[in-house]
Design a protein around this motif. Sequence first.
Motif, PDB file in Angstrom:
ATOM      1  N   SER A 151       0.854  -1.185   0.000  1.00 55.99           N
ATOM      2  CA  SER A 151       0.000   0.000   0.000  1.00 55.99           C
ATOM      3  C   SER A 151       0.894   1.241   0.000  1.00 55.99           C
ATOM      4  O   SER A 151       1.857   1.311   0.752  1.00 55.99           O
ATOM      5  N   GLN A 201      -3.385  -2.956  -0.386  1.00 55.53           N
ATOM      6  CA  GLN A 201      -4.797  -2.962  -0.027  1.00 55.53           C
ATOM      7  C   GLN A 201      -5.351  -1.544  -0.058  1.00 55.53           C
ATOM      8  O   GLN A 201      -6.359  -1.252   0.563  1.00 55.53           O
ATOM      9  N   HIS A 202      -4.653  -0.671  -0.784  1.00 55.04           N
ATOM     10  CA  HIS A 202      -5.011   0.739  -0.740  1.00 55.04           C
ATOM     11  C   HIS A 202      -6.022   1.133  -1.821  1.00 55.04           C
ATOM     12  O   HIS A 202      -7.184   1.338  -1.509  1.00 55.04           O
ATOM     13  N   ARG A 241     -12.069   0.001  -1.500  1.00 56.77           N
ATOM     14  CA  ARG A 241     -11.719   1.380  -1.139  1.00 56.77           C
ATOM     15  C   ARG A 241     -11.945   2.324  -2.318  1.00 56.77           C
ATOM     16  O   ARG A 241     -12.580   3.355  -2.188  1.00 56.77           O
ATOM     17  N   ASN A 298     -12.620   0.585  12.510  1.00 54.66           N
ATOM     18  CA  ASN A 298     -12.912   2.009  12.613  1.00 54.66           C
ATOM     19  C   ASN A 298     -13.155   2.554  11.205  1.00 54.66           C
ATOM     20  O   ASN A 298     -12.241   2.626  10.391  1.00 54.66           O
ATOM     21  N   SER A 342     -14.435   5.608  10.511  1.00 55.16           N
ATOM     22  CA  SER A 342     -14.749   7.033  10.553  1.00 55.16           C
ATOM     23  C   SER A 342     -14.100   7.807   9.403  1.00 55.16           C
ATOM     24  O   SER A 342     -14.547   8.892   9.074  1.00 55.16           O
ATOM     25  N   PHE A 378     -13.760   6.261   6.426  1.00 55.91           N
ATOM     26  CA  PHE A 378     -14.063   5.342   5.332  1.00 55.91           C
ATOM     27  C   PHE A 378     -15.324   5.843   4.635  1.00 55.91           C
ATOM     28  O   PHE A 378     -16.222   6.350   5.281  1.00 55.91           O
ATOM     29  N   GLY A 389      -6.636   2.104  13.511  1.00 54.04           N
ATOM     30  CA  GLY A 389      -7.687   3.090  13.713  1.00 54.04           C
ATOM     31  C   GLY A 389      -8.301   3.453  12.381  1.00 54.04           C
ATOM     32  O   GLY A 389      -8.403   2.609  11.489  1.00 54.04           O
ATOM     33  N   ALA A 390      -8.675   4.716  12.262  1.00 53.04           N
ATOM     34  CA  ALA A 390      -9.361   5.140  11.051  1.00 53.04           C
ATOM     35  C   ALA A 390      -8.394   5.325   9.885  1.00 53.04           C
ATOM     36  O   ALA A 390      -8.702   4.985   8.744  1.00 53.04           O
ATOM     37  N   ASN A 406      -5.306   3.988   9.155  1.00 56.68           N
ATOM     38  CA  ASN A 406      -4.753   2.801   8.502  1.00 56.68           C
ATOM     39  C   ASN A 406      -5.836   2.072   7.714  1.00 56.68           C
ATOM     40  O   ASN A 406      -5.560   1.475   6.677  1.00 56.68           O
ATOM     41  N   ALA A 407      -7.090   2.139   8.212  1.00 56.35           N
ATOM     42  CA  ALA A 407      -8.192   1.509   7.473  1.00 56.35           C
ATOM     43  C   ALA A 407      -8.350   2.184   6.121  1.00 56.35           C
ATOM     44  O   ALA A 407      -8.501   1.529   5.092  1.00 56.35           O
ATOM     45  N   MET A 408      -8.246   3.497   6.125  1.00 56.63           N
ATOM     46  CA  MET A 408      -8.372   4.256   4.886  1.00 56.63           C
ATOM     47  C   MET A 408      -7.217   3.941   3.928  1.00 56.63           C
ATOM     48  O   MET A 408      -7.413   3.806   2.726  1.00 56.63           O
ATOM     49  N   LEU A 409      -6.011   3.831   4.483  1.00 56.86           N
ATOM     50  CA  LEU A 409      -4.827   3.654   3.644  1.00 56.86           C
ATOM     51  C   LEU A 409      -4.573   2.195   3.261  1.00 56.86           C
ATOM     52  O   LEU A 409      -3.670   1.907   2.482  1.00 56.86           O
ATOM     53  N   GLY A 410      -5.336   1.279   3.840  1.00 50.82           N
ATOM     54  CA  GLY A 410      -5.104  -0.125   3.534  1.00 50.82           C
ATOM     55  C   GLY A 410      -3.807  -0.651   4.128  1.00 50.82           C
ATOM     56  O   GLY A 410      -3.127  -1.471   3.525  1.00 50.82           O
ATOM     57  N   LEU A 411      -3.456  -0.150   5.312  1.00 50.88           N
ATOM     58  CA  LEU A 411      -2.250  -0.621   6.004  1.00 50.88           C
ATOM     59  C   LEU A 411      -2.657  -1.419   7.228  1.00 50.88           C
ATOM     60  O   LEU A 411      -3.602  -1.058   7.935  1.00 50.88           O
ATOM     61  N   GLY A 431      -0.563  10.777   6.720  1.00 51.01           N
ATOM     62  CA  GLY A 431      -0.957  11.404   5.450  1.00 51.01           C
ATOM     63  C   GLY A 431      -0.953  10.410   4.314  1.00 51.01           C
ATOM     64  O   GLY A 431      -1.522   9.326   4.427  1.00 51.01           O
ATOM     65  N   ASP A 432      -0.288  10.752   3.220  1.00 50.44           N
ATOM     66  CA  ASP A 432      -0.174   9.820   2.110  1.00 50.44           C
ATOM     67  C   ASP A 432       1.120   9.019   2.243  1.00 50.44           C
ATOM     68  O   ASP A 432       2.050   9.198   1.481  1.00 50.44           O
TER      69      ASP A 432
END
Lengths: 318, 442
Positions: free
Chosen positions: A109, A130-131, A169, A194, A196, A198, B197-198, B200-205, B272-273
């Motif tokens: 990612s 997984q990004h 995603r 989490n 929040s 997403f 948390g939020a 890493n979920a967003m970044l897929g990590l 961040g990114d």
Amino acid sequence: MSYRNLLGIRNLEPSDIATLIQMASSFKERVNRGENTASPTKHVIGLLFFEGSTRTRVSFEQAAHYLGHKVTNFASQGSSMSKGETLKDTIETLRYERLESLVMRHPASGSAHLAARFFGGPIINAGDGQHEHPTQALGDALTISEKKGSLSGLRVAIVGDVLHSRVARSNGWLLSKMGAEVRFVGPRTLLPSNLSLFPGTAHYDLLSGIEGADVIMCLRLQRERMRQGLVGSEGEYRRLYQINSRTIRYAERDCLVMHPGPINRGVELDDIAADGAHSTIRNQIENGIFVRMAAFEWVFGNVPTASSQKSTAKRGKK
Amino acid sequence: MRTLLKNGRILDPSINMDEIGSILMEDDQIIAVGADIDGSDCEEIYDCSGLWIAPGLVDLHVHLREPGEEHKETITTGTQSAAAGGYTTICCMPNTNPPLDKPELIDYILDRAASPEAGGVFVAPVGALTVGLMNERLSDLHALKKAGIVAASDEGAPIQDAALMTQAMELCVQFDLPIMAHCDETSLSANGCMNDGATNAMLGLKGMPRSAEEIMVMRNCLLSLHTGCQLHVLRVTTWGAVEMIRQAKYLGAPVTCEICPQNFILTDDMVGDFDPRFKTTPPLRTTVDIDILLQALADGTIDCIASDHSPHAAYEVDVPFEEAPFGMVGLESTLGLTLTHVTHKGILTPLETIRKLSTAPAKLLGLDAGTLQPGGTPVAQICVIDPDLDWTFDVSRTFSKGKNTPFNEVRLKGKGVLTFCGGEIYRDAQFNPDRYETFDLD
């Protein structure tokens, strides 16, 4: 040279997404009419796949072919990467080999962001860990908008292994940015704990998650998830989350059933869902070519002026 | 030779001294501290008006990388970096290559630290708890103690087996060695690269859940309570871990802990990114954690501030986030960051700040440091601080080989301007050696 990167959907404006879909749709018409779709500028594009892929790579090759760009393939096997070269050095090498753009798939990612830092030309992310997998989401959006007219106001359920899915995603970001309601459906072990940051809500129950849905997107369930203990068994998953002739009745009558492939037939979908009237799986594959044509022209700055959106190209090296 | 540091604000937590005064040194020793000191026969006078005079800072958590990873840092560059950061005593962690599991390696570290090229600070080595940090059998802790280790640690390779940790604690009680524990339940954090948390979920990590840290803090605190082994918890980052330590202290367990600036300043969303400079273990957490960590620092639950100085070469950091190594450099930014984000915000008084950075860490490992009292340390260890100096941390000008830090080009208020360890070992360009001439007229 003015260029853009296509690293993900999350950092795009809705107007960028609309432009890309519009361009793809126009390419599709022109290709289907047998018109010449050659690009006004010709480029040499590197396809860098550090992870196995057939359909995505072929789709990018086809897109480049219709545009008259030259493609050169680079796989991690037998390359300098297997001799211990870092990704940064590989990217810089390809820059000085005078490749003008890179399409990259990589298991980590964020690797597309890293490539963009060191390449100095357009990077198209063809899947980073997984990004994100932005061109998959754009193809899916083209498919939905062909069938439903618009994305805005649609209810979309993305079902399955959301936690590990770049497709989930990218599609979540795209659809929510374009005004759709996005629901992520799956077991607690396969959804992020989490959400929040997403782009959607969580549903652990399939039937409530797909209730009234206009679109159901299934995600591939890798066998590895069973070994990791994230899913009890394939049978359990099938019983709780399979889209089939029974469960599909909870969605809208004219709902679309989508899958990014490759399908585990009998797991995520039964034959009726995969091959029946609801299924758009074949359209998705075909549309993948046209959005990738759009992606190439968009990153190179060849955006038709007829488009109502004003170009917001970033200039120079980022 | 006599040296006078005059008219500074003397902050000596070892005797709770906070008053304007001077320090008189004879050669490498402090011989008098206080308001009424006659420095008329001094060869060298430093005017310290407007400055703080504190005991040299003490860092319990430094990675000097030598032996084996000299491309990241050497004992020479690391100790120079420490001197520039105001430190006079630092503890070096055992996860080198090979790890510090044999007395010969301790001899090597001490020799290298004492060499004339080195920065002139004291290096107190921390030994590896297990052979090769492989967590299979214990090192010869008795021999390591005789060679000069001040504590033993599983840094970088947290011991998962509770029975092995119990045995380690029993022997450390016998040999009078504190254990510095890297608390991480790796079945929960494996392959993780940032807070779960939020973001890493967003970044897929893959995330490192807070429970991974807290479970191991709790286990080690309980083992400390039952064995009586002195336990120092490295790098606390979550409010839950703080509560575990608070409870352990309440129960009478001999437990202490530290915090690092990154964990009271930065949060997980700042990744961040995919910026790998923000990758640490335990990871950056959330603003809720920061609030509770700062409260715990003020109320004494958190005993001291350490840097967790973790240098890496640039090429090791310019890789995809999940492949990047953990940690950031800190020796030359920790004091400035602490003054800016803790002291100037009124969370700690100047005296308490110095306690967390010097006297408390020295005391908890029994190091000869952390005091300005004559005879309190083998040689004078002094850090002179300009608390109001506005400066920009520029990592390209640091002594450390590692340039990996997210704090580069950050504006800070407060800086160490002079460091003495025996003699002067660091003088900042911002400190004007002639300034006393304009004042010393009476």
